[in-house]
Write an enzyme that holds these catalytic residues in place. Structure first.
Site, short mmCIF file in Angstrom:
data_model
loop_
_atom_site.label_atom_id
_atom_site.label_comp_id
_atom_site.label_asym_id
_atom_site.label_seq_id
_atom_site.Cartn_x
_atom_site.Cartn_y
_atom_site.Cartn_z
N SER A 45 -15.10 26.58 -6.05
CA SER A 45 -15.30 26.67 -4.61
C SER A 45 -16.66 26.06 -4.20
O SER A 45 -16.67 25.62 -2.85
CB SER A 45 -14.88 27.88 -3.84
OG SER A 45 -13.58 28.32 -4.18
N CYS A 55 -7.90 32.27 -0.29
CA CYS A 55 -8.93 31.66 0.28
C CYS A 55 -8.47 30.16 0.84
O CYS A 55 -7.65 30.02 1.67
CB CYS A 55 -9.91 31.33 -0.82
SG CYS A 55 -11.44 30.88 -0.09
N GLN A 115 -5.17 28.67 3.57
CA GLN A 115 -5.39 27.59 4.62
C GLN A 115 -4.30 26.68 4.41
O GLN A 115 -3.78 25.94 5.21
CB GLN A 115 -7.05 27.01 4.75
CG GLN A 115 -7.83 28.24 4.79
CD GLN A 115 -9.22 27.67 4.19
OE1 GLN A 115 -9.41 26.54 3.75
NE2 GLN A 115 -10.25 28.51 4.00
N ASN A 155 -15.91 33.17 -0.29
CA ASN A 155 -16.68 32.09 -0.29
C ASN A 155 -15.91 31.00 0.21
O ASN A 155 -14.91 30.43 -0.30
CB ASN A 155 -16.75 31.49 -1.74
CG ASN A 155 -17.37 30.39 -2.31
OD1 ASN A 155 -17.86 29.71 -1.34
ND2 ASN A 155 -17.62 29.86 -3.43
N GLY A 192 -15.72 27.60 3.63
CA GLY A 192 -16.57 27.04 4.66
C GLY A 192 -15.32 26.51 5.93
O GLY A 192 -15.63 26.04 6.73
N TYR A 193 -14.11 26.79 5.64
CA TYR A 193 -13.09 26.50 6.45
C TYR A 193 -12.23 27.88 6.76
O TYR A 193 -12.37 28.79 5.96
CB TYR A 193 -12.24 25.58 5.92
CG TYR A 193 -12.53 24.03 5.85
CD1 TYR A 193 -12.50 23.09 6.82
CD2 TYR A 193 -13.59 23.76 4.80
CE1 TYR A 193 -12.95 21.60 6.83
CE2 TYR A 193 -14.07 22.35 4.78
CZ TYR A 193 -13.99 21.66 5.61
OH TYR A 193 -14.35 20.32 5.73
N HIS A 236 -11.36 37.27 -1.39
CA HIS A 236 -10.93 37.12 -2.63
C HIS A 236 -10.62 38.65 -3.47
O HIS A 236 -11.57 39.65 -3.45
CB HIS A 236 -12.27 36.55 -3.61
CG HIS A 236 -12.38 35.33 -3.47
ND1 HIS A 236 -11.81 34.22 -4.45
CD2 HIS A 236 -12.85 34.59 -2.70
CE1 HIS A 236 -12.17 33.03 -4.08
NE2 HIS A 236 -12.73 33.17 -2.95
N GLU A 286 -9.73 39.63 -6.19
CA GLU A 286 -10.22 40.03 -7.33
C GLU A 286 -11.70 40.20 -7.55
O GLU A 286 -12.30 40.63 -8.69
CB GLU A 286 -9.90 38.69 -8.26
CG GLU A 286 -10.78 37.54 -8.09
CD GLU A 286 -10.53 36.85 -6.96
OE1 GLU A 286 -11.28 35.90 -6.79
OE2 GLU A 286 -9.68 37.20 -6.05
#
Length: 357
Positions: A45, A245, A249, A287, A289-290, A326, A328
């Site tokens: 990522s 993540c 989206q 982690n 940014g969107y 996340h 995990e």
């Protein structure tokens, strides 16, 4: 010794020490994680970004490959207040520029106040501020990296076999930059995980006789993952669908929702998430940014305590279950590992529904 320079889009140039030579450019982001530097540096990522560690000392427990989340370092460069020799040598061997001995608190403050920004780095005996500025001038926004999925995805399908005695399920994991621990977490619960390229087709999924479609994390703008979005659309209401993540989206966009770029994103191991049904708060690793701005027909079931952004989306009728964080961990708290059990439970529910029909 000053033999490295970091040029920011706000016009400032920081002097630094070179720990791994080279030039780099990309979107400057930061993580607040105080452990897990090996996992962060090998997280796909972070592709096309420059990763700054807010914790001052990076490398105090060495470098061990069994902690890696992929087969290589993904950020274009790494920045810290101080890197140990172990980490510096690792990054140098990987040809990833690394710099330290600069004011990372000032850098993090700038990103928090002004948002993620482009930067340029020049490190080595002949490096100059002009070199760093030249890299900055050549930097592109994340949305311009339209082929970023191909940079991080597996080129060929492969299978991670589930452990005996667990769930009898076949998971089609669409690899948009998946951390290795996602497939491992599903396999530990008995599922056979068929890891497919980011541009896999519906035929690829059906050839694995998949019981669930799972879209992974990954870098960049979710709007650039057309093939993965089309897969979700194809199998909606046919298979249970899950995502983590970037996967959340992509799923949201596939059902008519919208995503947006965040100011500086969520990156760290201490993001609080509240479940709207139970009112329970868990700490999570993140982690991205969107984020999902509009979930469309999906129900928002979990939100970020700090800014209210969507952290969990569900749809009972379609068997959709996604998380922005996340579960995990790796690194981070294990508060939400039950997500993988919940995903595999949707397989059992789906089979019972088919049997009833």
């Amino acid at each position: 010794m000053t033999d490295a320079f970091l040029a920011l889009a706000d016009g400032r140039v920081f002097e630094a020490r070179c720990r791994a030579p080279g030039r780099a450019r990309g979107e400057l982001v930061f993580t607040t994680a105080y452990t897990g530097y090996e996992e962060s540096l090998t997280d796909p990522s972070y592709e096309e970004q420059v990763l700054t560690f807010s914790y001052p000392l990076v490398g105090n427990y060495g470098v061990r490959s069994e902690r890696f989340e992929s087969d290589r370092v993904h950020p274009n460069a790494a920045v810290a207040r101080e890197f140990t020799d172990d980490v510096a040598d690792w990054l140098a061997d990987a040809d990833v520029p690394a710099i330290d001995h600069l004011d990372t608190r000032a850098i993090v403050t700038s990103v928090r106040e002004e948002g993620a920004m482009a930067c340029g780095i020049a490190a080595g005996p002949a490096a100059t501020p002009a070199d760093a500025r030249a890299e900055l001038d050549a930097a592109e926004p994340m949305s311009a990296h339209t082929e970023i999925g191909a940079q991080v995805s597996t080129p060929e399908p492969y299978t991670v076999s589930g452990e005996a005695g667990g769930a009898d399920a076949d998971v089609a994991l669409v690899d948009c930059g998946a951390k290795g621990s996602i497939a491992e977490s599903l396999a530990e619960r008995g599922a056979d995980v068929h890891v497919l390229p980011h541009d896999a087709t519906a035929a690829d999924v059906r050839a694995r006789d998949a019981d669930v479609l799972f879209v992974s994390n990954g870098p960049g703008d979710p709007a650039t993952y057309d093939a993965a979005e089309a897969l979700v659309d194809e199998f909606l209401d046919e298979l249970p669908i899950a995502g983590i993540c970037l996967g959340q989206q992509i799923v949201a966009r596939a059902v008519g929702g919208e995503t947006e770029k965040m100011s500086f994103g969520h990156r760290g191991v201490n993001q609080p998430v509240r479940d709207l049904e139970t009112d329970r708060v868990v700490m999570t690793t993140q982690n991205h940014g969107y984020s999902v701005a509009d979930p469309g027909p999906l129900e928002v079931t979990q939100v970020n305590v700090n800014d209210g952004t969507a952290e969990g989306l569900d749809h009972d009728e379609w068997n959709v279950l996604t998380r922005q964080y996340h579960p995990e961990a790796n690194p981070g708290p294990h508060d939400s590992l039950g997500f993988f059990d919940d995903v595999l439970a949707t397989v059992a529910d789906s089979r019972r529904t088919v049997a009833a029909d």
